[in-house]
Design a protein around this motif. Structure first.
Motif, PDB file in Angstrom:
ATOM      1  N   ARG A 140     -11.069 -13.539 -11.510  1.00  0.00           N
ATOM      2  CA  ARG A 140     -10.800 -14.519 -11.236  1.00  0.00           C
ATOM      3  C   ARG A 140     -11.319 -15.462 -12.994  1.00  0.00           C
ATOM      4  NH1 ARG A 140     -15.428 -17.287  -8.219  1.00  0.00           N
ATOM      5  NH2 ARG A 140     -16.742 -15.291  -9.137  1.00  0.00           N
ATOM      6  N   TRP A 141     -10.535 -16.230 -12.968  1.00  0.00           N
ATOM      7  CA  TRP A 141      -9.820 -16.890 -14.465  1.00  0.00           C
ATOM      8  C   TRP A 141      -8.996 -17.578 -14.263  1.00  0.00           C
ATOM      9  CZ3 TRP A 141     -13.054 -16.528 -18.919  1.00  0.00           C
ATOM     10  CH2 TRP A 141     -11.891 -17.247 -20.238  1.00  0.00           C
ATOM     11  N   ASP A 142      -9.393 -19.274 -13.689  1.00  0.00           N
ATOM     12  CA  ASP A 142      -9.160 -20.694 -14.034  1.00  0.00           C
ATOM     13  C   ASP A 142      -9.584 -21.100 -14.421  1.00  0.00           C
ATOM     14  OD1 ASP A 142      -7.736 -22.559 -12.567  1.00  0.00           O
ATOM     15  OD2 ASP A 142      -8.357 -22.356 -10.714  1.00  0.00           O
ATOM     16  N   ALA A 143      -9.521 -21.673 -15.429  1.00  0.00           N
ATOM     17  CA  ALA A 143     -10.357 -22.163 -16.760  1.00  0.00           C
ATOM     18  C   ALA A 143     -10.213 -23.845 -16.083  1.00  0.00           C
ATOM     19  CB  ALA A 143      -9.681 -22.661 -18.282  1.00  0.00           C
ATOM     20  N   ARG A 144     -11.366 -24.315 -15.425  1.00  0.00           N
ATOM     21  CA  ARG A 144     -11.506 -26.130 -14.720  1.00  0.00           C
ATOM     22  C   ARG A 144     -13.157 -25.647 -15.330  1.00  0.00           C
ATOM     23  NH1 ARG A 144     -11.033 -26.158  -9.368  1.00  0.00           N
ATOM     24  NH2 ARG A 144     -11.370 -23.777  -9.741  1.00  0.00           N
ATOM     25  N   GLU A 145     -13.688 -26.907 -15.294  1.00  0.00           N
ATOM     26  CA  GLU A 145     -15.103 -27.268 -15.834  1.00  0.00           C
ATOM     27  C   GLU A 145     -15.434 -26.941 -14.503  1.00  0.00           C
ATOM     28  OE1 GLU A 145     -15.597 -30.975 -17.896  1.00  0.00           O
ATOM     29  OE2 GLU A 145     -14.455 -29.824 -19.516  1.00  0.00           O
ATOM     30  N   GLY A 146     -16.797 -25.854 -14.252  1.00  0.00           N
ATOM     31  CA  GLY A 146     -17.242 -26.613 -13.141  1.00  0.00           C
ATOM     32  C   GLY A 146     -16.835 -24.907 -12.168  1.00  0.00           C
ATOM     33  N   SER A 147     -16.129 -24.285 -12.823  1.00  0.00           N
ATOM     34  CA  SER A 147     -14.824 -23.393 -11.669  1.00  0.00           C
ATOM     35  C   SER A 147     -16.125 -22.246 -12.379  1.00  0.00           C
ATOM     36  CB  SER A 147     -14.142 -23.047 -11.389  1.00  0.00           C
ATOM     37  OG  SER A 147     -13.233 -22.442 -12.845  1.00  0.00           O
ATOM     38  N   GLU A 148     -16.623 -20.676 -11.831  1.00  0.00           N
ATOM     39  CA  GLU A 148     -16.425 -19.570 -11.572  1.00  0.00           C
ATOM     40  C   GLU A 148     -15.704 -19.111 -12.094  1.00  0.00           C
ATOM     41  OE1 GLU A 148     -19.335 -18.505  -8.845  1.00  0.00           O
ATOM     42  OE2 GLU A 148     -20.818 -19.368  -9.022  1.00  0.00           O
ATOM     43  N   TRP A 149     -15.848 -18.097 -13.382  1.00  0.00           N
ATOM     44  CA  TRP A 149     -14.299 -16.302 -13.585  1.00  0.00           C
ATOM     45  C   TRP A 149     -15.938 -15.328 -13.010  1.00  0.00           C
ATOM     46  CZ3 TRP A 149     -15.528 -13.013 -17.235  1.00  0.00           C
ATOM     47  CH2 TRP A 149     -16.439 -13.365 -18.317  1.00  0.00           C
ATOM     48  N   SER A 150     -14.680 -14.481 -13.099  1.00  0.00           N
ATOM     49  CA  SER A 150     -15.542 -12.958 -12.951  1.00  0.00           C
ATOM     50  C   SER A 150     -14.393 -11.778 -13.659  1.00  0.00           C
ATOM     51  CB  SER A 150     -15.866 -12.931 -11.815  1.00  0.00           C
ATOM     52  OG  SER A 150     -14.934 -13.182 -10.912  1.00  0.00           O
ATOM     53  N   ALA A 151     -14.669 -10.682 -14.222  1.00  0.00           N
ATOM     54  CA  ALA A 151     -13.950  -9.832 -14.394  1.00  0.00           C
ATOM     55  C   ALA A 151     -14.125  -8.645 -14.746  1.00  0.00           C
ATOM     56  CB  ALA A 151     -13.369  -9.602 -15.895  1.00  0.00           C
ATOM     57  N   GLN A 152     -13.778  -7.265 -14.282  1.00  0.00           N
ATOM     58  CA  GLN A 152     -14.395  -6.353 -14.520  1.00  0.00           C
ATOM     59  C   GLN A 152     -13.985  -5.536 -15.834  1.00  0.00           C
ATOM     60  OE1 GLN A 152     -14.060  -2.557 -11.777  1.00  0.00           O
ATOM     61  NE2 GLN A 152     -15.930  -3.403 -11.491  1.00  0.00           N
ATOM     62  N   MET A 153     -14.254  -4.392 -16.288  1.00  0.00           N
ATOM     63  CA  MET A 153     -13.699  -4.112 -17.572  1.00  0.00           C
ATOM     64  C   MET A 153     -13.454  -2.286 -16.776  1.00  0.00           C
ATOM     65  SD  MET A 153     -15.915  -5.205 -21.311  1.00  0.00           S
ATOM     66  CE  MET A 153     -14.846  -6.163 -21.603  1.00  0.00           C
ATOM     67  N   VAL A 154     -12.438  -2.012 -17.091  1.00  0.00           N
ATOM     68  CA  VAL A 154     -12.893  -0.528 -16.444  1.00  0.00           C
ATOM     69  C   VAL A 154     -12.508  -0.216 -17.921  1.00  0.00           C
ATOM     70  CG1 VAL A 154     -11.454   1.670 -15.443  1.00  0.00           C
ATOM     71  CG2 VAL A 154     -11.988  -0.790 -14.346  1.00  0.00           C
ATOM     72  N   LEU A 155     -13.288   0.780 -18.421  1.00  0.00           N
ATOM     73  CA  LEU A 155     -13.535   1.816 -19.991  1.00  0.00           C
ATOM     74  C   LEU A 155     -13.144   2.989 -19.788  1.00  0.00           C
ATOM     75  CD1 LEU A 155     -17.734   1.142 -20.686  1.00  0.00           C
ATOM     76  CD2 LEU A 155     -15.967   0.203 -20.833  1.00  0.00           C
ATOM     77  N   PRO A 156     -12.773   3.745 -20.902  1.00  0.00           N
ATOM     78  CA  PRO A 156     -11.992   5.150 -21.023  1.00  0.00           C
ATOM     79  C   PRO A 156     -12.631   5.963 -20.102  1.00  0.00           C
ATOM     80  CG  PRO A 156     -12.255   3.930 -22.914  1.00  0.00           C
ATOM     81  CD  PRO A 156     -12.995   3.278 -22.286  1.00  0.00           C
ATOM     82  N   ASP A 157     -13.949   5.799 -19.448  1.00  0.00           N
ATOM     83  CA  ASP A 157     -14.125   6.986 -19.589  1.00  0.00           C
ATOM     84  C   ASP A 157     -15.254   6.325 -17.853  1.00  0.00           C
ATOM     85  OD1 ASP A 157     -16.614   5.079 -18.993  1.00  0.00           O
ATOM     86  OD2 ASP A 157     -17.981   6.114 -20.105  1.00  0.00           O
ATOM     87  N   ASP A 158     -13.810   5.480 -17.148  1.00  0.00           N
ATOM     88  CA  ASP A 158     -14.119   5.355 -16.164  1.00  0.00           C
ATOM     89  C   ASP A 158     -15.192   4.021 -15.219  1.00  0.00           C
ATOM     90  OD1 ASP A 158     -11.262   5.644 -14.894  1.00  0.00           O
ATOM     91  OD2 ASP A 158     -11.828   7.280 -14.880  1.00  0.00           O
ATOM     92  N   ALA A 159     -15.740   4.164 -15.922  1.00  0.00           N
ATOM     93  CA  ALA A 159     -17.669   3.479 -16.179  1.00  0.00           C
ATOM     94  C   ALA A 159     -17.134   1.912 -16.030  1.00  0.00           C
ATOM     95  CB  ALA A 159     -18.691   3.220 -16.895  1.00  0.00           C
ATOM     96  N   THR A 160     -17.862   1.229 -15.246  1.00  0.00           N
ATOM     97  CA  THR A 160     -17.301   0.013 -15.000  1.00  0.00           C
ATOM     98  C   THR A 160     -18.500  -1.366 -15.460  1.00  0.00           C
ATOM     99  OG1 THR A 160     -17.323  -0.491 -12.885  1.00  0.00           O
ATOM    100  CG2 THR A 160     -15.477  -0.136 -12.916  1.00  0.00           C
ATOM    101  N   ILE A 161     -18.039  -2.458 -16.090  1.00  0.00           N
ATOM    102  CA  ILE A 161     -18.946  -3.335 -16.654  1.00  0.00           C
ATOM    103  C   ILE A 161     -18.538  -5.031 -16.318  1.00  0.00           C
ATOM    104  CG2 ILE A 161     -19.832  -4.938 -17.835  1.00  0.00           C
ATOM    105  CD1 ILE A 161     -19.054  -2.897 -19.762  1.00  0.00           C
ATOM    106  N   ASP A 162     -19.549  -5.684 -15.065  1.00  0.00           N
ATOM    107  CA  ASP A 162     -18.956  -6.964 -14.184  1.00  0.00           C
ATOM    108  C   ASP A 162     -19.436  -7.966 -15.302  1.00  0.00           C
ATOM    109  OD1 ASP A 162     -17.383  -5.877 -12.013  1.00  0.00           O
ATOM    110  OD2 ASP A 162     -19.906  -4.708 -11.466  1.00  0.00           O
TER     111      ASP A 162
END
Length: 155
Positions: free
Chosen positions: A55-77
């Motif tokens: 979720r990446w819509d650059a508007r003031e006040g809006s929230e964003w989120s992204a999940q990284m999937v690392l090479p070992d398949d672990a994730t960071i939210d």
């Protein structure tokens, strides 16, 4: 990345770094705020950021989120909120990888036109939510992100 690693005097509070990019502020801005570009630069070549998690819509006040999937398949939210969107000069948002912790760091990209049609990209992360070692790691991570931002903006 050679000119990127200038740490501030107060690493406990965060870091600030500047890089000159041979692209207009408008092209760098587009690389920052375009969702597909964000997925590329926030992941770099080593880490995937699937668009389905973004979720990446650059508007003031809006929230964003992204999940990284690392090479070992672990994730960071990751998540945060857009604080300032001033095209094509300033993009500021909060960031955390721990949704249960109310502490958020601030990330600010400032773009300034430079001679010859390029721009200076200044990146700052602050807030005191990380240890000095974690800020050093964050600065190194952002240096890789800025490498990709530069590649996107100059192609």
């Amino acid at each position: 990345a050679s000119s990127l690693a200038r740490m501030s005097e107060h690493p406990v509070d965060g870091f600030t770094t500047t890089r000159t990019i041979a692209a207009s502020p408008e092209r760098v801005w587009h690389a920052l705020i375009d969702a597909e570009s964000f997925a590329s630069w926030f992941g770099t070549e080593q880490v995937a950021v699937p668009l389905s998690t973004l979720r990446w819509d650059a508007r003031e006040g809006s929230e964003w989120s992204a999940q990284m999937v690392l090479p070992d398949d672990a994730t960071i939210d990751w998540e945060g909120e857009f604080v300032r969107v001033d095209q094509p000069r300033k993009l500021a948002f909060t960031i955390t990888d721990d949704a249960t912790n109310p502490q958020r760091d601030d990330v600010v990209f400032t773009l300034t036109a430079s001679d010859g049609g390029g721009c200076a990209l200044t990146l700052a992360q602050s807030g005191g939510g990380l240890s000095p070692e974690q800020y050093e790691q964050a600065a190194a991570g952002w240096a890789g992100f800025v490498d990709v931002i530069e590649q996107i903006a100059t192609r």
